[in-house]
Design an enzyme around this catalytic site. Structure first.
Site, mmCIF file in Angstrom:
data_model
loop_
_atom_site.group_PDB
_atom_site.id
_atom_site.type_symbol
_atom_site.label_atom_id
_atom_site.label_comp_id
_atom_site.label_asym_id
_atom_site.label_seq_id
_atom_site.Cartn_x
_atom_site.Cartn_y
_atom_site.Cartn_z
ATOM 1 N N SER A 80 -5.503 9.573 30.812
ATOM 2 C CA SER A 80 -6.721 10.310 30.460
ATOM 3 C C SER A 80 -7.918 9.424 30.756
ATOM 4 O O SER A 80 -7.793 8.192 30.758
ATOM 5 C CB SER A 80 -6.692 10.632 28.958
ATOM 6 O OG SER A 80 -7.958 11.050 28.509
ATOM 7 N N TYR A 126 -4.512 9.242 19.902
ATOM 8 C CA TYR A 126 -4.440 9.716 21.293
ATOM 9 C C TYR A 126 -5.042 8.673 22.235
ATOM 10 O O TYR A 126 -4.415 8.288 23.232
ATOM 11 C CB TYR A 126 -5.202 11.040 21.409
ATOM 12 C CG TYR A 126 -5.234 11.584 22.815
ATOM 13 C CD1 TYR A 126 -4.092 12.136 23.381
ATOM 14 C CD2 TYR A 126 -6.401 11.544 23.579
ATOM 15 C CE1 TYR A 126 -4.110 12.632 24.679
ATOM 16 C CE2 TYR A 126 -6.426 12.039 24.868
ATOM 17 C CZ TYR A 126 -5.279 12.588 25.416
ATOM 18 O OH TYR A 126 -5.295 13.063 26.702
HETATM 19 N N1 LIG Z 1 -6.974 18.866 28.677
HETATM 20 C C1 LIG Z 1 -7.649 17.734 28.714
HETATM 21 O O1 LIG Z 1 -8.871 17.692 28.448
HETATM 22 C C2 LIG Z 1 -6.947 16.470 29.149
HETATM 23 C C3 LIG Z 1 -7.740 15.376 29.526
HETATM 24 C C4 LIG Z 1 -7.114 14.198 29.909
HETATM 25 C C5 LIG Z 1 -5.736 14.119 29.902
HETATM 26 N N2 LIG Z 1 -4.988 15.181 29.532
HETATM 27 C C6 LIG Z 1 -3.531 15.016 29.521
HETATM 28 O O2 LIG Z 1 -2.930 15.964 30.373
HETATM 29 C C7 LIG Z 1 -1.600 16.222 29.929
HETATM 30 C C8 LIG Z 1 -1.377 17.720 29.894
HETATM 31 O O3 LIG Z 1 -2.265 18.287 28.947
HETATM 32 P P1 LIG Z 1 -2.926 19.732 29.124
HETATM 33 O O4 LIG Z 1 -4.379 19.555 29.035
HETATM 34 O O5 LIG Z 1 -2.353 20.427 30.286
HETATM 35 O O6 LIG Z 1 -2.473 20.390 27.742
HETATM 36 P P2 LIG Z 1 -1.586 21.674 27.367
HETATM 37 O O7 LIG Z 1 -2.001 22.870 28.115
HETATM 38 O O8 LIG Z 1 -1.624 21.708 25.865
HETATM 39 O O9 LIG Z 1 -0.139 21.260 27.864
HETATM 40 C C9 LIG Z 1 0.641 20.308 27.189
HETATM 41 C C10 LIG Z 1 2.076 20.485 27.606
HETATM 42 O O10 LIG Z 1 2.841 19.480 26.921
HETATM 43 C C11 LIG Z 1 3.940 20.109 26.282
HETATM 44 N N3 LIG Z 1 4.305 19.357 25.085
HETATM 45 C C12 LIG Z 1 3.541 19.016 24.031
HETATM 46 N N4 LIG Z 1 4.259 18.297 23.142
HETATM 47 C C13 LIG Z 1 5.497 18.174 23.668
HETATM 48 C C14 LIG Z 1 6.703 17.547 23.247
HETATM 49 N N5 LIG Z 1 6.778 16.892 22.069
HETATM 50 N N6 LIG Z 1 7.783 17.615 24.037
HETATM 51 C C15 LIG Z 1 7.724 18.272 25.224
HETATM 52 N N7 LIG Z 1 6.633 18.892 25.683
HETATM 53 C C16 LIG Z 1 5.536 18.845 24.906
HETATM 54 C C17 LIG Z 1 3.485 21.534 25.985
HETATM 55 O O11 LIG Z 1 4.619 22.364 25.934
HETATM 56 P P3 LIG Z 1 5.039 23.293 24.673
HETATM 57 O O12 LIG Z 1 3.818 23.513 23.847
HETATM 58 O O13 LIG Z 1 5.560 24.521 25.323
HETATM 59 O O14 LIG Z 1 6.093 22.498 23.984
HETATM 60 C C18 LIG Z 1 2.658 21.837 27.218
HETATM 61 O O15 LIG Z 1 3.478 22.280 28.266
HETATM 62 C C19 LIG Z 1 -1.455 15.520 28.573
HETATM 63 O O16 LIG Z 1 -0.759 14.303 28.734
HETATM 64 C C20 LIG Z 1 -2.891 15.241 28.170
HETATM 65 O O17 LIG Z 1 -3.003 14.092 27.361
HETATM 66 C C21 LIG Z 1 -5.561 16.361 29.160
#
Ligand SMILES: NC(=O)c1ccc[n+]([C@@H]2O[C@H](COP(=O)([O-])OP(=O)(O)OC[C@H]3O[C@@H](n4cnc5c(N)ncnc54)[C@H](OP(=O)(O)O)[C@@H]3O)[C@@H](O)[C@H]2O)c1
Length: 254
Positions: A139, A152
């Protein structure tokens, strides 16, 4: 890295960046496997992503990761890419002593210990392939911590450091290590947090496009959009802290 014809495991592919990556990697002719915590959300994702393979795995549970590994190496012995994408980022008040330690641990296990275990278990399989890759999704907050999301931010800076050392240790192997550090992205991750940095969120599709382009160009660290500015801010801040220390402004506690 050639981004076609691979066998790719994406953790957390049911929504957001993981799902966008799955869609684009399927379109490029890769075999794609996604994970998530529940069958229902995996079924919903499969309806949108014809041809995707799904496994239930809650990666905050070490036994679930061990089961996923056993199933995967049996069903997909050619696996050559692991994308550690799944993550959660919770607002927390560290003054609140009533929060159970298990709740704190779950966030750390999901974001840090889970991916380390996944890499540890899958490395022998990846090393057997002619060309392989691990992608750790960190991130922009790996470079500048956000006080509202303390655990986080800590897990992401740890994943950033771990990605650099993993890359160094695998330099002589067939396994490349990429780090994808997304900026604020418009996904379910930010649901209920509309008060935070709502403007200028990137779409998950654009983050996935940048990630695939970065891997095609063999860029170790892929920083779409504002993530690059956050890294620069982190470097400037570190320089300021060092300059203050050199000028004797830190006091005894530093
Ligand atoms: N969105 C942002 O602003 C942002 C910014 C920087 C980095 N990121 C990073 O990008 C990555 C993806 O995030 P996103 O923004 O796409 O969020 P998201 O839409 O909430 O997706 C998160 C995914 O992780 C899965 N997940 C969560 N906890 C889990 C667990 N214990 N075991 C297995 N799967 C799990 C969820 O699946 P289920 O709910 O179906 O289990 C979902 O598929 C993360 O690592 C996040 O830190 C996001």
């Amino acid at each position: 890295m050639d981004m076609t014809g691979n066998t790719i495991l994406i953790t957390g592919g049911t929504s957001g960046i993981g799902k966008a990556l799955a869609a684009q990697l399927l379109a490029l002719g890769n075999t794609v496997i996604i994970t998530g915590r529940t069958q229902a959300r995996l079924d919903a994702a499969r309806a949108d992503l014809p041809g995707v393979h799904c496994f239930v795995c809650d990666q905050s549970d070490p036994d679930a990761i061990a089961r996923l590994h056993d199933d995967m190496v049996h069903s997909f012995p050619d696996l050559n890419m692991l994308i550690n994408n799944a993550g959660i980022g919770l607002k927390r008040n560290l003054n609140d002593a009533s929060v159970p330690i298990e709740d704190l641990e779950r966030e750390i296990r999901t974001n840090l210990i889970g991916p380390i275990q996944l890499n540890h278990q899958f490395l022998p399989t990846l090393k057997r392939q002619k060309a392989a890759a691990i992608v750790n999704v960190t991130s922009g907050l790996a470079f500048v911590p956000l006080a509202l999301k303390p655990l986080y931010s800590a897990t992401k800076v740890a994943m950033h450091s771990y990605s650099m050392t993993l890359r160094a240790q695998l330099a002589r192997s067939s396994v490349r290590v990429f780090e994808l550090a997304p900026p604020a992205t418009d996904t379910e991750f930010n649901k209920g947090q509309e008060d935070m940095n709502t403007a200028n969120r990137m779409s998950p599709e654009k983050v996935a496009e940048a990630a695939i382009r970065g891997m095609e160009q063999d860029r170790d660290e892929i920083l779409p959009g504002q993530a690059r500015a956050l890294r620069l801010m982190g470097r400037l801040r570190a320089k300021m802290v060092l300059a203050q220390a050199a000028a004797g402004k830190m006091g005894e506690a530093g």
